[in-house]
Design an enzyme around this catalytic site. Sequence first.
Site, mmCIF file in Angstrom:
data_model
loop_
_atom_site.group_PDB
_atom_site.id
_atom_site.type_symbol
_atom_site.label_atom_id
_atom_site.label_comp_id
_atom_site.label_asym_id
_atom_site.label_seq_id
_atom_site.Cartn_x
_atom_site.Cartn_y
_atom_site.Cartn_z
ATOM 1 N N ASP A 152 0.830 -1.211 0.000
ATOM 2 C CA ASP A 152 0.000 0.000 0.000
ATOM 3 C C ASP A 152 0.861 1.256 0.000
ATOM 4 O O ASP A 152 2.004 1.236 0.453
ATOM 5 C CB ASP A 152 -0.861 0.066 1.274
HETATM 6 N N1 URA Z 1 -1.221 -6.039 3.729
HETATM 7 C C1 URA Z 1 -1.659 -4.769 3.822
HETATM 8 O O1 URA Z 1 -2.666 -4.506 4.455
HETATM 9 N N2 URA Z 1 -0.966 -3.817 3.199
HETATM 10 C C2 URA Z 1 0.158 -4.047 2.494
HETATM 11 O O2 URA Z 1 0.750 -3.126 1.950
HETATM 12 C C3 URA Z 1 0.596 -5.373 2.417
HETATM 13 C C4 URA Z 1 -0.115 -6.355 3.054
#
Ligand code: URA
Length: 243
Positions: A102
């Site tokens: 993310d």
């Molecule tokens: N899980 C998440 O919630 N965010 C990420 O970036 C990777 C795994």
Amino acid sequence: MERLQKVIAYAGVASRRKAEELILEGKVKVNGKVVKELGTKVSNSDVIEVNGVKLEKEDKVYYLLYKPRGIISAVTDDKGRKTVTDLFKNVPERIFPVGRLDYDTSGLLLLTNDGEFAYQMTHPKFKIDKTYVARVKGVPTIEGLKKLQRGIKLEDGKTAPAKVSMTSFDEKAGKAICEITIHEGRNRQVRRMFEAIGNPVVKLKRERFAFLDLVGLNPGEYRQLTKHEVKLLRVLAETGKIE
Ligand code: URA
């Protein structure tokens, strides 16, 4: 087998969209025959020509990046935001992120121009572990952590069993640090898993990807994987273990 337009794009001839145009215009041949179907799949042994010139295959490259927070895991962004590939100067190959982290997540991200490798690293059937450190709100209960370990129902189905531990907690301040290892990569999965037990994630970092870690790198820095590391990752995906 890969889609023809993807192979043309990876070879550095044109963007994926331009490659589609070239196919539709009849400018692409596979094994001597013009192909105008966008869905055509080709393998390594197929001979591809674009405008009468044989495609030279790009060498495969593999990078490990310490992704900083506040950057998109993509090759381009239609809103013009900075992407992970912007961090790579002097890398002529068309690399792309292996899965995604993310915008607000930092940590270990692989990038490559090898589609098959990316598939092996991300598809849950290959069970490649990814380990995250999550700072969460509140202190999870034992039962909450057990639910995460067993698998928890999310709106897109139950998660696979996970390894979960709480490394520290502060009851008074109402926060805890947890480590979680999963091999799936659903959208915002770790955040949604902790949300589901009532302990939303405040900060998230991917510390490890299989046996790889971030040692020696600062946020925004990257290194090439060694040939041996790439081989080990493939062996791990194909056999489930390394010696
Ligand atoms: N899980 C998440 O919630 N965010 C990420 O970036 C990777 C795994």
